[in-house]
Scaffold this motif. Sequence first.
Motif, PDB file in Angstrom:
ATOM      1  N   ALA A 121       0.821  -1.213   0.000  1.00  7.97           N
ATOM      2  CA  ALA A 121       0.000   0.000   0.000  1.00  7.97           C
ATOM      3  C   ALA A 121       0.850   1.257   0.000  1.00  7.97           C
ATOM      4  O   ALA A 121       0.469   2.274  -0.602  1.00  7.97           O
ATOM      5  N   HIS A 122       1.982   1.198   0.666  1.00  7.59           N
ATOM      6  CA  HIS A 122       2.877   2.365   0.708  1.00  7.59           C
ATOM      7  C   HIS A 122       3.486   2.690  -0.658  1.00  7.59           C
ATOM      8  O   HIS A 122       4.121   3.743  -0.814  1.00  7.59           O
ATOM      9  N   LYS A 123       3.305   1.816  -1.625  1.00  6.77           N
ATOM     10  CA  LYS A 123       3.838   2.052  -2.973  1.00  6.77           C
ATOM     11  C   LYS A 123       2.780   2.609  -3.922  1.00  6.77           C
ATOM     12  O   LYS A 123       3.048   2.762  -5.118  1.00  6.77           O
ATOM     13  N   HIS A 124       1.601   2.906  -3.394  1.00 12.81           N
ATOM     14  CA  HIS A 124       0.532   3.419  -4.254  1.00 12.81           C
ATOM     15  C   HIS A 124       1.003   4.689  -4.959  1.00 12.81           C
ATOM     16  O   HIS A 124       1.617   5.570  -4.353  1.00 12.81           O
ATOM     17  N   ARG A 125       0.718   4.785  -6.227  1.00  4.05           N
ATOM     18  CA  ARG A 125       1.259   5.902  -7.021  1.00  4.05           C
ATOM     19  C   ARG A 125       0.715   7.258  -6.604  1.00  4.05           C
ATOM     20  O   ARG A 125       1.338   8.291  -6.875  1.00  4.05           O
ATOM     21  N   ALA A 126      -0.424   7.297  -5.907  1.00  3.79           N
ATOM     22  CA  ALA A 126      -0.961   8.581  -5.446  1.00  3.79           C
ATOM     23  C   ALA A 126      -0.041   9.222  -4.414  1.00  3.79           C
ATOM     24  O   ALA A 126      -0.052  10.451  -4.243  1.00  3.79           O
TER      25      ALA A 126
END
Length: 243
Positions: A27-32
């Motif tokens: 989740a910490h890699k989400h592009r947002a």
Amino acid sequence: MDPLAPLLDLADVAPAFAGAREAVDAAHKHRALRRHGGQVAAEASLRAAVASAALEGNRYDLDEVRDGTVTDPVVQGALRVAEALPGLVDLWPRAPRQALAKLHVLAARGVVHDHDLGRLTSGAERIDALAGLVAGNETTPPMLLAAIVHAELITLRPFAGPAGVVARAAARLTLTARGFDPRGLVVVETGHLDREPEYVGSAGAYATGTPDGVRSWLRHYAAAITAGAGEISVIGDGVLAAV
């Protein structure tokens, strides 16, 4: 030696924690988060506060709270706590009892008598023991420490009024201060709310002090972390859709 390490040997706990860790890392890699991390963090904080108040029995629509139309004192307290958490990250591992008192003042203002703000009503010895476990602890895995902090405070309820808001905030502080979730993005509170019967039941099981009871709580906590990580993607997708 880590006094909590044996808890990871309870059946199914270590795999559950490993799965939750993987969910958070993904989740910490989400592009947002690359360009809109501030927006995601603000929405995560809001959702955490609304869910935490709901777990105290004060349920309101998220959009109504976002619009500022909800004046319920427990909700307002949860919002104050959420806003203050970044400023308490450094204090928490140095002076846990002081941080807990500050959290209670923020959470319970307008709910309990001013004389009771920041004051323990019970469990001083267990709070001292918990503070000793938190202060300077760089050994216990962050998720395990946060789970125990939460469970001790939610079952003991050592403060008058919305003590659960304090418990959930202290657990969030633990995850942030120990670097597990440094930006406070994981909305663990929604994971608890979505599984509220399990949340209440596993907390009660933990209070029995039995291995099975503790195991029940730790497995719930890992599930709540996993769900809270999923909320990052929901928020991030919404932010990207709006830009």
